[in-house]
Design a protein around this motif. Structure first.
Motif, PDB file in Angstrom:
ATOM      1  N   LEU A   1      -6.982  -4.786   9.064  1.00  0.00           N
ATOM      2  CA  LEU A   1      -6.257  -3.388   8.809  1.00  0.00           C
ATOM      3  C   LEU A   1      -6.366  -2.491   8.519  1.00  0.00           C
ATOM      4  CD1 LEU A   1      -3.195  -5.419  10.447  1.00  0.00           C
ATOM      5  CD2 LEU A   1      -4.581  -4.735  11.562  1.00  0.00           C
ATOM      6  N   TRP A   2      -5.944  -0.915   8.382  1.00  0.00           N
ATOM      7  CA  TRP A   2      -5.495  -0.282   7.836  1.00  0.00           C
ATOM      8  C   TRP A   2      -4.155  -0.303   7.529  1.00  0.00           C
ATOM      9  CZ3 TRP A   2      -6.460   3.258   4.067  1.00  0.00           C
ATOM     10  CH2 TRP A   2      -5.432   4.439   4.213  1.00  0.00           C
ATOM     11  N   ASP A   3      -3.386  -1.329   6.826  1.00  0.00           N
ATOM     12  CA  ASP A   3      -2.286  -1.336   5.975  1.00  0.00           C
ATOM     13  C   ASP A   3      -1.780  -2.989   5.788  1.00  0.00           C
ATOM     14  OD1 ASP A   3       0.129  -0.129   5.711  1.00  0.00           O
ATOM     15  OD2 ASP A   3       0.680   0.792   7.762  1.00  0.00           O
ATOM     16  N   VAL A   4      -1.048  -3.216   5.778  1.00  0.00           N
ATOM     17  CA  VAL A   4      -0.052  -4.554   5.598  1.00  0.00           C
ATOM     18  C   VAL A   4       0.065  -5.190   6.774  1.00  0.00           C
ATOM     19  CG1 VAL A   4       0.228  -4.667   2.996  1.00  0.00           C
ATOM     20  CG2 VAL A   4       2.045  -3.783   5.198  1.00  0.00           C
ATOM     21  N   PRO A   5       0.010  -6.342   6.990  1.00  0.00           N
ATOM     22  CA  PRO A   5       0.260  -7.137   8.188  1.00  0.00           C
ATOM     23  C   PRO A   5       1.864  -6.597   8.371  1.00  0.00           C
ATOM     24  CG  PRO A   5      -0.611  -8.841   6.942  1.00  0.00           C
ATOM     25  CD  PRO A   5      -0.303  -7.450   6.002  1.00  0.00           C
ATOM     26  N   ILE A   6       2.942  -6.528   6.840  1.00  0.00           N
ATOM     27  CA  ILE A   6       3.781  -6.510   7.436  1.00  0.00           C
ATOM     28  C   ILE A   6       4.241  -5.275   6.455  1.00  0.00           C
ATOM     29  CG2 ILE A   6       5.553  -8.244   8.939  1.00  0.00           C
ATOM     30  CD1 ILE A   6       6.332  -9.408   6.035  1.00  0.00           C
TER      31      ILE A   6
ATOM     32  N   TYR B   1      -2.305   0.626   0.821  1.00  0.00           N
ATOM     33  CA  TYR B   1      -2.751   1.565  -0.669  1.00  0.00           C
ATOM     34  C   TYR B   1      -1.410   1.686  -1.039  1.00  0.00           C
ATOM     35  CZ  TYR B   1      -7.686   2.406   0.653  1.00  0.00           C
ATOM     36  OH  TYR B   1      -9.228   1.902   0.919  1.00  0.00           O
ATOM     37  N   ASP B   2      -0.880   2.003  -1.603  1.00  0.00           N
ATOM     38  CA  ASP B   2       0.252   3.165  -2.659  1.00  0.00           C
ATOM     39  C   ASP B   2       1.451   1.909  -2.583  1.00  0.00           C
ATOM     40  OD1 ASP B   2      -0.543   5.156  -2.865  1.00  0.00           O
ATOM     41  OD2 ASP B   2      -1.412   5.780  -1.242  1.00  0.00           O
ATOM     42  N   ILE B   3       2.412   2.003  -1.548  1.00  0.00           N
ATOM     43  CA  ILE B   3       3.695   1.501  -1.146  1.00  0.00           C
ATOM     44  C   ILE B   3       3.424  -0.016  -1.260  1.00  0.00           C
ATOM     45  CG2 ILE B   3       4.442   2.364   0.695  1.00  0.00           C
ATOM     46  CD1 ILE B   3       7.462   1.924  -0.694  1.00  0.00           C
ATOM     47  N   HIS B   4       2.516   0.113  -0.306  1.00  0.00           N
ATOM     48  CA  HIS B   4       1.845  -1.204   0.360  1.00  0.00           C
ATOM     49  C   HIS B   4       1.700  -2.161  -0.353  1.00  0.00           C
ATOM     50  CE1 HIS B   4       2.197   1.284   4.838  1.00  0.00           C
ATOM     51  NE2 HIS B   4       3.126   0.687   4.167  1.00  0.00           N
ATOM     52  N   ALA B   5       1.289  -2.231  -1.506  1.00  0.00           N
ATOM     53  CA  ALA B   5       0.503  -2.632  -2.645  1.00  0.00           C
ATOM     54  C   ALA B   5       1.296  -2.455  -3.646  1.00  0.00           C
ATOM     55  CB  ALA B   5      -1.204  -1.586  -3.328  1.00  0.00           C
TER      56      ALA B   5
ATOM     57  N   THR C   1      -7.534  -1.237  -1.218  1.00  0.00           N
ATOM     58  CA  THR C   1      -6.601  -1.175  -2.217  1.00  0.00           C
ATOM     59  C   THR C   1      -6.305   0.175  -3.589  1.00  0.00           C
ATOM     60  OG1 THR C   1      -4.475  -2.068  -3.218  1.00  0.00           O
ATOM     61  CG2 THR C   1      -6.275  -3.008  -3.931  1.00  0.00           C
ATOM     62  N   ASN C   2      -5.718   0.427  -3.373  1.00  0.00           N
ATOM     63  CA  ASN C   2      -5.389   1.453  -4.390  1.00  0.00           C
ATOM     64  C   ASN C   2      -4.136   2.518  -4.259  1.00  0.00           C
ATOM     65  OD1 ASN C   2      -6.550   3.127  -6.735  1.00  0.00           O
ATOM     66  ND2 ASN C   2      -8.221   2.510  -6.374  1.00  0.00           N
TER      67      ASN C   2
ATOM     68  N   LEU D   1      -1.049  -1.046 -10.485  1.00  0.00           N
ATOM     69  CA  LEU D   1      -1.932  -1.683  -9.606  1.00  0.00           C
ATOM     70  C   LEU D   1      -1.504  -3.332 -10.657  1.00  0.00           C
ATOM     71  CD1 LEU D   1      -4.901  -0.192  -9.179  1.00  0.00           C
ATOM     72  CD2 LEU D   1      -4.518  -0.983  -7.490  1.00  0.00           C
ATOM     73  N   LEU D   2      -1.472  -2.907 -12.359  1.00  0.00           N
ATOM     74  CA  LEU D   2      -1.249  -4.423 -13.255  1.00  0.00           C
ATOM     75  C   LEU D   2      -0.410  -4.871 -12.055  1.00  0.00           C
ATOM     76  CD1 LEU D   2      -1.378  -5.746 -15.367  1.00  0.00           C
ATOM     77  CD2 LEU D   2       0.186  -4.278 -16.540  1.00  0.00           C
ATOM     78  N   LEU D   3       0.926  -4.704 -11.484  1.00  0.00           N
ATOM     79  CA  LEU D   3       1.322  -5.303 -11.233  1.00  0.00           C
ATOM     80  C   LEU D   3       1.496  -6.175  -9.880  1.00  0.00           C
ATOM     81  CD1 LEU D   3       4.573  -3.013 -11.690  1.00  0.00           C
ATOM     82  CD2 LEU D   3       4.192  -4.831 -13.064  1.00  0.00           C
TER      83      LEU D   3
END
Length: 686
Positions: A275-280, A318-322, A353-354, A374-376
């Motif tokens: 997916l382009w995006d997380v499952p939720i 990506y971003d908040i989804h990471a 991811t990034n 990314l560390l978190l």
């Protein structure tokens, strides 16, 4: 400003230096931290000043205890998760060189995603290949001849990725929203969605595509039989809808391809839906209203998991989804659903991811906006080694720009970045077994000091990971606040160990530098603001003999997973979850934690969580829990005669949203409900 090159020496007259990079076009020397050997033992301590506390440097205090003799297990898994992967859409020929292989090795890269296009093995002429002709094309060797001209072939043939200790991960994909050459175009809709032919079964309807994908993968396996991981397609949720198709259609397509792959290579791990995006996702973007869960993830799992055709769920973040709260919520919700519905644990692969950077920025901005987030997320994924197959940063080389965002693990001019430092330092734990770490958190009294939200990671200001790698004991400490924090560091069970050598380094928004390792078996140090400290100790004949185990217990009813709740939530709204904890209570846990996620506007409200205790009920207030939260259970849980205990969630504040339709449109683009994603009890045993 341009990102400063990390190939500038910081050792001065003593030669102290971090890393420079071998590349195909450069002949610079690639070394590690001075005197260090990440795979062969810690180095002798440097003579540079360490992170010593001194009067006035920090008013905050935390105590960190590393149990050197105690392995940390999560549902039976103690290995450090493979979270040091990269995608390599371009410049993959670098990995045929000794220099780039050394780069992968020094930066502890564990997976390299290879995402070239399967249509390259088809004839470029306007040849209409039906399924029979397509099979003959592969059997004749014509496809193999074309494959031998590709960069992917040359990389796999060189064995460079394997030599570096990494694994190639094959992306069976097409260009997003398009098909080529001509033979593919005849089997695609206008926006690139595969066409299903006439047939009575899914396998018959997508036989052309399964023939193409399995034929291409056979080329990969022919040159590298050890390839174990593959995913099917790329971001179908971005373009399938343009052709009037959805996730159910993708699940059928996936199933047909997976059946073909499984028949020929039963041990290969296969995943989707990529997916382009997380499952939720969080309730903050216009393009994600949990449609990915109900539209793609759940249909694929329901179709493929009962048939043993899916080994992992694959997605991009990506971003908040990471962020930790989003990733952990997705992992736990998927874990809960697959276990409750099918009694199977299904892990994940995050194959892109990034964090977006609008341009190549200076180190301070880059560190704060990309490296530290990314560390978190790295720390979050390390907490679930039982559910993570790979995490791959997009992209290896800095010549890709997507949606006005600049992505680079290594810059276009071949200079390194703070992100490579992250892999170098945190990667010192790679290949090891996690060790148990606990601590008392710092109490911040300075109003000017602010910290990252770590509610998904135990809500502590100091985060820690540790691992035993051979005879090395390595500790990573992260200060999530913008003020210095004093730490009392104690290596429990460490006084009897002989330390042969040690090294340490710190990375923050200013630089990467070697520092004096904290003293063994205890020391007082000061963690600098928003920094990562990694210290490694080479000890004589170390072997961990004890275990600290974490065991997850899901609710008893699958209806509690992604449970719809009102957006205009009524006052005193309740969600009752039931857990069977018979086996866990008998073992007398040392501690119990509740992990839960709430999606949508109700996450901005305060909730109370009530537990049934042996003495009386206990209630914990959770202020605006956000996407995912972890809270300690404050009592010994009580069970009924069937071994069940109830956990009750109740809103203690409520709010009515005026102009509900406008509110939904602002956040989501449609009228999407909110959800109680999942809840899990985690039992800790010594």
């Amino acid at each position: 400003e341009d990102i400063p090159r990390c190939t500038v020496s910081i050792r001065m007259s003593l030669g102290l230096y971090f890393i420079s990079l071998f590349f195909v076009l450069l002949s610079s020397v690639h070394v590690g931290l001075a005197g260090s050997n990440p795979h062969g033992g810690a180095a002798a301590p440097s003579v540079f000043q360490g992170l010593r506390s001194s009067a006035g440097t920090s008013s905050q205090q935390s105590a960190v205890h590393l149990w050197t003799d105690t392995v940390l297990e999560v549902n039976g898994v103690s290995n450090v998760a493979d979270v040091f992967g990269i995608t390599a859409y371009n410049d993959i020929l670098d990995f045929t060189s000794k220099e780039a292989v050394e780069f992968l090795k020094q930066h502890n890269v564990d997976f390299v995603g290879l995402g070239k296009i399967v249509g390259r093995v088809l004839p470029s002429s306007k040849s209409a290949l039906n399924t029979t002709m397509l099979k003959q094309w592969f059997e004749s060797g014509e496809a193999w001849n074309l494959y031998q001209t590709t960069e992917e072939y040359k990389v796999l043939q060189s064995r460079g990725i394997h030599t570096a200790g990494a694994n190639p991960f094959i992306y069976l994909k097409n260009p997003d929203g398009s098909c080529f050459p001509y033979a593919e175009q005849l089997n695609c809709y206008s926006s690139g969605t595969p066409v299903a032919l006439n047939g009575s079964t899914v396998e018959e309807r997508f036989l052309w595509w399964s023939t193409l994908f399995s034929g291409y993968f056979n080329c990969c396996k022919r040159i590298d039989p050890s390839i174990d991981y593959v995913h099917i397609w790329n971001e179908p949720n971005v373009h399938f809808y343009m052709d009037g198709k959805d996730g159910h259609y993708y699940a059928q397509f996936y199933t047909a391809v997976a059946v073909s792959l499984r028949k020929q290579w039963p041990d290969v791990k296969i995943g989707g839906p990529v997916l382009w995006d997380v499952p939720i996702g969080p309730f903050t973007t216009k393009d994600n209203c949990y449609d990915d869960w109900y539209g793609y993830v759940k249909p694929l799992v329901d179709e493929a998991l009962p048939k043993d055709l899916i080994d992992f769920v694959d997605f991009h973040a990506y971003d908040i989804h990471a962020s930790p709260e989003v990733l952990l919520n997705s992992l736990q919700t998927l874990e809960s659903y697959t276990w409750l519905a099918y009694k199977k644990h299904l892990p994940v692969s995050i194959t892109e991811t990034n964090y977006c950077l609008q341009s190549v920025q200076n180190r301070e901005i880059r560190f704060q906006n990309r490296t530290f987030p990314l560390l978190l997320s790295t720390l979050a994924l390390m907490r679930r080694p039982d559910l993570v197959i790979t995490r791959q940063i997009f992209d290896y080389k800095g010549n890709i720009t997507k949606k006005n965002c600049h992505y680079a693990f290594v810059n276009e001019d071949n200079s390194l970045t703070p992100d490579t430092e992250l892999y170098y330092l945190m990667g010192q734990l790679a290949g090891g077994h996690r060790l148990h770490v606990n601590f008392t958190d710092a109490q911040i009294s300075d109003d000017s000091c602010s910290c990252y939200d770590t509610s998904a990671l135990g809500n502590t200001k100091i985060l820690a990971e540790a691992a035993s790698v051979g005879d090395n004991i390595t500790l990573a400490l992260v200060n999530t606040c913008n003020c210095s924090i004093d730490v009392s560091l104690i290596f429990e069970d460490g006084s009897g160990l002989e330390v042969l050598s040690s090294w340490a380094a710190v990375s923050d928004s200013t630089s990467l530098r070697e520092v004096k390792a904290p003293l063994w078996p205890k020391d007082e140090i000061a963690l600098l603001p928003l920094s990562l400290l990694v210290a490694s100790y080479h000890v004589k004949s170390h072997q961990s003999s004890k275990k600290y185990s974490l065991s997850s217990v899901m609710p008893t009813n699958v209806s509690t997973v992604m449970k719809e709740i009102p957006v205009d939530i009524p006052c005193g709204y309740k969600i009752d979850t039931t857990f069977n904890i018979t086996q866990e209570i008998v073992r007398s846990p040392a501690a119990v934690y509740l992990n839960f996620g709430i999606l949508g506007k109700p996450s901005t409200l305060n909730w109370s969580v009530t537990f049934n205790c042996k003495t009386e009920q206990a209630t914990v207030l959770v202020s605006s829990p956000g996407t995912f939260s972890e809270v300690a259970v404050p009592c010994t849980l009580q069970t009924n005669s069937e071994g069940l205990t109830e956990v009750l969630f109740t809103t203690v504040t409520c709010a009515k949203v005026e102009a509900k339709e406008d509110f939904q449109k602002l956040l989501c683009g449609n009228s999407s409900p909110a959800y109680f994603a999942s809840a899990t009890l985690t039992f800790h045993f010594t």
